[in-house]
Design a protein around this motif. Sequence first.
Motif, PDB file in Angstrom:
ATOM      1  N   SER A 188       0.572  -1.289  -0.218  1.00 21.75           N
ATOM      2  CA  SER A 188       0.275   0.245   0.081  1.00 21.75           C
ATOM      3  C   SER A 188       0.599   1.240  -0.375  1.00 21.75           C
ATOM      4  O   SER A 188       0.321   1.916  -0.747  1.00 21.75           O
ATOM      5  CB  SER A 188      -0.970  -0.175   1.635  1.00 21.75           C
ATOM      6  N   TYR A 189       2.151   1.295   0.770  1.00 23.54           N
ATOM      7  CA  TYR A 189       2.601   2.287   0.849  1.00 23.54           C
ATOM      8  C   TYR A 189       3.089   2.643  -0.272  1.00 23.54           C
ATOM      9  O   TYR A 189       3.754   3.788  -0.729  1.00 23.54           O
ATOM     10  CB  TYR A 189       4.048   2.206   1.450  1.00 23.54           C
ATOM     11  N   LEU A 190       4.053   1.507  -1.137  1.00 25.01           N
ATOM     12  CA  LEU A 190       4.884   1.707  -2.129  1.00 25.01           C
ATOM     13  C   LEU A 190       3.239   2.297  -3.394  1.00 25.01           C
ATOM     14  O   LEU A 190       4.100   3.225  -4.321  1.00 25.01           O
ATOM     15  CB  LEU A 190       4.928   0.392  -2.848  1.00 25.01           C
ATOM     16  N   LEU A 191       2.497   1.348  -3.286  1.00 27.58           N
ATOM     17  CA  LEU A 191       1.523   2.476  -4.284  1.00 27.58           C
ATOM     18  C   LEU A 191       0.769   3.875  -4.672  1.00 27.58           C
ATOM     19  O   LEU A 191       0.767   4.459  -4.756  1.00 27.58           O
ATOM     20  CB  LEU A 191      -0.297   1.068  -4.324  1.00 27.58           C
ATOM     21  N   LEU A 192       1.107   4.413  -2.998  1.00 28.23           N
ATOM     22  CA  LEU A 192       1.032   5.664  -2.966  1.00 28.23           C
ATOM     23  C   LEU A 192       1.961   6.933  -3.676  1.00 28.23           C
ATOM     24  O   LEU A 192       1.166   7.884  -3.584  1.00 28.23           O
ATOM     25  CB  LEU A 192       1.560   5.959  -0.964  1.00 28.23           C
ATOM     26  N   HIS A 193       3.167   6.084  -4.151  1.00 25.11           N
ATOM     27  CA  HIS A 193       3.950   6.940  -5.035  1.00 25.11           C
ATOM     28  C   HIS A 193       3.613   7.252  -6.264  1.00 25.11           C
ATOM     29  O   HIS A 193       4.018   7.768  -7.346  1.00 25.11           O
ATOM     30  CB  HIS A 193       5.440   5.890  -5.249  1.00 25.11           C
ATOM     31  N   VAL A 194       2.186   6.360  -6.390  1.00 28.23           N
ATOM     32  CA  VAL A 194       1.676   6.661  -7.884  1.00 28.23           C
ATOM     33  C   VAL A 194       0.914   8.119  -7.999  1.00 28.23           C
ATOM     34  O   VAL A 194       1.499   8.882  -8.657  1.00 28.23           O
ATOM     35  CB  VAL A 194       0.961   5.894  -8.040  1.00 28.23           C
ATOM     36  N   PHE A 195       0.281   8.112  -7.096  1.00 29.81           N
ATOM     37  CA  PHE A 195      -0.076  10.029  -6.626  1.00 29.81           C
ATOM     38  C   PHE A 195       1.031  11.015  -7.021  1.00 29.81           C
ATOM     39  O   PHE A 195       0.921  12.196  -8.122  1.00 29.81           O
ATOM     40  CB  PHE A 195      -0.476  10.546  -5.099  1.00 29.81           C
ATOM     41  N   PRO A 196       1.991  10.789  -6.456  1.00 28.75           N
ATOM     42  CA  PRO A 196       3.429  12.195  -6.548  1.00 28.75           C
ATOM     43  C   PRO A 196       3.588  12.099  -8.066  1.00 28.75           C
ATOM     44  O   PRO A 196       4.065  13.704  -9.146  1.00 28.75           O
ATOM     45  CB  PRO A 196       4.045  12.059  -5.718  1.00 28.75           C
ATOM     46  N   LEU A 197       3.332  10.536  -9.036  1.00 29.55           N
ATOM     47  CA  LEU A 197       4.162  11.058 -10.450  1.00 29.55           C
ATOM     48  C   LEU A 197       3.047  11.675 -11.362  1.00 29.55           C
ATOM     49  O   LEU A 197       3.815  11.750 -11.690  1.00 29.55           O
ATOM     50  CB  LEU A 197       4.185   9.261 -10.723  1.00 29.55           C
ATOM     51  N   ILE A 198       2.560  10.980 -11.057  1.00 26.26           N
ATOM     52  CA  ILE A 198       1.241  11.946 -12.050  1.00 26.26           C
ATOM     53  C   ILE A 198       0.952  13.041 -11.198  1.00 26.26           C
ATOM     54  O   ILE A 198       0.658  13.541 -12.006  1.00 26.26           O
ATOM     55  CB  ILE A 198      -0.474  10.801 -11.402  1.00 26.26           C
ATOM     56  N   LYS A 199       1.081  14.151 -10.845  1.00 27.48           N
ATOM     57  CA  LYS A 199       1.335  15.233  -9.954  1.00 27.48           C
ATOM     58  C   LYS A 199       2.105  15.852 -11.015  1.00 27.48           C
ATOM     59  O   LYS A 199       2.258  16.897 -11.891  1.00 27.48           O
ATOM     60  CB  LYS A 199       1.329  15.364  -8.951  1.00 27.48           C
ATOM     61  N   ARG A 200       3.271  14.973 -11.045  1.00 25.40           N
ATOM     62  CA  ARG A 200       4.612  15.985 -12.294  1.00 25.40           C
ATOM     63  C   ARG A 200       3.809  15.705 -13.769  1.00 25.40           C
ATOM     64  O   ARG A 200       5.039  16.235 -14.001  1.00 25.40           O
ATOM     65  CB  ARG A 200       5.829  14.808 -11.825  1.00 25.40           C
ATOM     66  N   LEU A 201       3.403  14.948 -14.138  1.00 24.83           N
ATOM     67  CA  LEU A 201       2.646  14.702 -15.630  1.00 24.83           C
ATOM     68  C   LEU A 201       1.470  15.752 -15.505  1.00 24.83           C
ATOM     69  O   LEU A 201       1.347  16.584 -16.583  1.00 24.83           O
ATOM     70  CB  LEU A 201       2.143  13.224 -15.915  1.00 24.83           C
ATOM     71  N   ASP A 202       0.696  15.865 -14.514  1.00 24.23           N
ATOM     72  CA  ASP A 202      -0.487  16.243 -15.343  1.00 24.23           C
ATOM     73  C   ASP A 202      -1.210  16.515 -13.532  1.00 24.23           C
ATOM     74  O   ASP A 202      -1.995  16.451 -13.557  1.00 24.23           O
ATOM     75  CB  ASP A 202      -1.113  15.291 -15.853  1.00 24.23           C
ATOM     76  N   PRO A 203      -0.738  18.135 -12.880  1.00 26.76           N
ATOM     77  CA  PRO A 203      -1.198  18.168 -11.554  1.00 26.76           C
ATOM     78  C   PRO A 203      -2.982  18.334 -12.063  1.00 26.76           C
ATOM     79  O   PRO A 203      -4.022  17.871 -10.528  1.00 26.76           O
ATOM     80  CB  PRO A 203      -0.832  19.913 -12.023  1.00 26.76           C
ATOM     81  N   GLU A 204      -3.515  18.373 -12.543  1.00 27.62           N
ATOM     82  CA  GLU A 204      -5.018  19.013 -12.823  1.00 27.62           C
ATOM     83  C   GLU A 204      -6.201  17.558 -11.688  1.00 27.62           C
ATOM     84  O   GLU A 204      -6.326  16.843 -12.032  1.00 27.62           O
ATOM     85  CB  GLU A 204      -5.943  19.488 -14.026  1.00 27.62           C
ATOM     86  N   LEU A 205      -4.930  16.171 -13.275  1.00 21.76           N
ATOM     87  CA  LEU A 205      -5.598  15.121 -12.807  1.00 21.76           C
ATOM     88  C   LEU A 205      -4.965  14.772 -11.459  1.00 21.76           C
ATOM     89  O   LEU A 205      -5.981  13.314 -11.346  1.00 21.76           O
ATOM     90  CB  LEU A 205      -4.689  14.400 -14.369  1.00 21.76           C
ATOM     91  N   GLU A 206      -3.910  15.049 -11.185  1.00 17.71           N
ATOM     92  CA  GLU A 206      -4.374  13.890 -10.266  1.00 17.71           C
ATOM     93  C   GLU A 206      -4.994  14.617  -8.986  1.00 17.71           C
ATOM     94  O   GLU A 206      -5.461  13.958  -7.898  1.00 17.71           O
ATOM     95  CB  GLU A 206      -2.611  14.424  -9.696  1.00 17.71           C
ATOM     96  N   LYS A 207      -5.361  15.597  -8.910  1.00 20.86           N
ATOM     97  CA  LYS A 207      -6.264  16.649  -8.127  1.00 20.86           C
ATOM     98  C   LYS A 207      -7.369  15.897  -8.442  1.00 20.86           C
ATOM     99  O   LYS A 207      -8.678  15.455  -7.062  1.00 20.86           O
ATOM    100  CB  LYS A 207      -6.465  18.509  -8.655  1.00 20.86           C
ATOM    101  N   PHE A 208      -7.837  15.540  -9.826  1.00 18.83           N
ATOM    102  CA  PHE A 208      -9.253  14.777  -9.689  1.00 18.83           C
ATOM    103  C   PHE A 208      -9.531  14.171  -9.038  1.00 18.83           C
ATOM    104  O   PHE A 208     -10.269  13.353  -8.723  1.00 18.83           O
ATOM    105  CB  PHE A 208      -9.989  14.842 -11.360  1.00 18.83           C
ATOM    106  N   ILE A 209      -8.700  12.786  -9.093  1.00 20.51           N
ATOM    107  CA  ILE A 209      -8.384  11.099  -9.329  1.00 20.51           C
ATOM    108  C   ILE A 209      -8.738  11.320  -8.015  1.00 20.51           C
ATOM    109  O   ILE A 209      -8.948  10.642  -6.836  1.00 20.51           O
ATOM    110  CB  ILE A 209      -7.354  10.752  -9.469  1.00 20.51           C
ATOM    111  N   VAL A 210      -7.642  12.069  -6.841  1.00 16.78           N
ATOM    112  CA  VAL A 210      -7.664  12.382  -5.366  1.00 16.78           C
ATOM    113  C   VAL A 210      -9.013  13.112  -4.810  1.00 16.78           C
ATOM    114  O   VAL A 210      -9.720  12.398  -3.909  1.00 16.78           O
ATOM    115  CB  VAL A 210      -6.634  13.141  -4.544  1.00 16.78           C
ATOM    116  N   ARG A 211      -9.988  14.111  -5.583  1.00 16.57           N
ATOM    117  CA  ARG A 211     -10.691  14.259  -4.979  1.00 16.57           C
ATOM    118  C   ARG A 211     -12.140  13.470  -5.147  1.00 16.57           C
ATOM    119  O   ARG A 211     -12.711  13.429  -4.640  1.00 16.57           O
ATOM    120  CB  ARG A 211     -11.572  15.766  -5.724  1.00 16.57           C
ATOM    121  N   SER A 212     -11.861  12.593  -5.633  1.00 15.89           N
ATOM    122  CA  SER A 212     -12.840  11.686  -5.656  1.00 15.89           C
ATOM    123  C   SER A 212     -12.876  10.485  -4.735  1.00 15.89           C
ATOM    124  O   SER A 212     -13.565   9.292  -5.176  1.00 15.89           O
ATOM    125  CB  SER A 212     -12.260  10.951  -7.617  1.00 15.89           C
ATOM    126  N   GLY A 213     -11.718  10.255  -4.105  1.00 12.72           N
ATOM    127  CA  GLY A 213     -11.804   9.439  -3.161  1.00 12.72           C
ATOM    128  C   GLY A 213     -11.074   7.644  -3.095  1.00 12.72           C
ATOM    129  O   GLY A 213     -11.665   7.289  -2.424  1.00 12.72           O
TER     130      GLY A 213
END
Length: 387
Positions: A188-213
């Motif tokens: 689970s901890y390892l998978l959390l690295h996906v968010f900052p990676l997406i954030k570097r690629l596309d901040p808007e997309l990362e915010k959308f995915i996080v907001r969806s819960g």
Amino acid sequence: MSDHVDSDENSSDSSYTKVDFYEVMNEVPEKYKDKVDELNKILQSKNQDINRLRDLAISDGGLVISLIRLEAWKLLLNLPSNDEQLYPFESIKDHPEYRQVDMDVRRCLKRFPPGISFAKIGLLQKELIAIIMSVIIEYPDLKYYQGYHDVAVTFLIEVGPKDAYHIMKHLSLHHLKEFLRPTMEETSYLLLHVFPLIKRLDPELEKFIVRSGIGTIFALPWLISWFSHSLDQHSKVVRLFDYFLASPKDIILYVIAQLISARRDEILNTECEMSSVHMVLSKIPESLNFEKVLVKATAMHKEYDLSDFKQEVDERALLEAKLLNDQREENAKRKRIRRFANQEQPIFNNAFRYVPIWIRPRMRFGLLFFGFSLAAGLWAVFKSNNN
């Protein structure tokens, strides 16, 4: 090892000849023929260029054919020659994890090549169970997880049971080690690295995915099975295995991030709600160009190191732990409320519960009628006494 046995079913010859190679060369797509020829020369050479082999495995098309993979996969992992045999059935059937492994293997029929006989499928399933259980018995600290069998069956189909066992032993101590822990905390901890990676690629997309819960649960099968559980085409699965075996261990997280980024428009056009986003993300379209995803993942891995995101990941881990704890407290509160509501009622109501339900309406009417009759009678007696 003394308690291993050899059998014709579990034997495989991993070496191939030039005759074998040229027999399959006619089936190789034209654009990959030069590549396959170079791969063959590397494998036949006394001084094998492993770095070049690695580059070819990562590049477009990967190792192309099964005959190349038969040798190349072991070379990419730097596996020595090995004559170890699978554990016999008698020593695995009583293992605590045997039943779960057996059930998972019986359910993974879609992973076997189409058109083969039921007898052949039965043999492959038996070999697959033996591979998995042999690894688990060999290393008692490892805990089998659902998805491990998807990885193992891919190697079984491509290189046979003996080499598949050899490869799975190595991967279980390296690439798949975190997934074989007693708990999924490290995964689970390892998978959390996906968010900052997406954030570097596309901040808007990362915010959308996080907001969806949605969290990272949608990507768990991708990670622990190397996408083999989520893809129907065997050719795509082995292509990814070429890439993962030739790349750094953590490259799959970059692949996940790039895959999500590649579906940006589709995701952002979805309602920002957990179930809706999960429905989109959990299904990988057949039309997805994985070659472009892999090229971008390789470039991103060179640009960013996972250690760059440690603080951000730690903060996300604390937040998720808090949300999980709040959810547990809320669930406990609801249980307490339900228990309070179900506490014992007055004696009459408590006794009334044991009356058959079809009688209860009649009893209610009868009791009501009796009450009115009694009140009327008492009033008449009172009235008469006064007169």
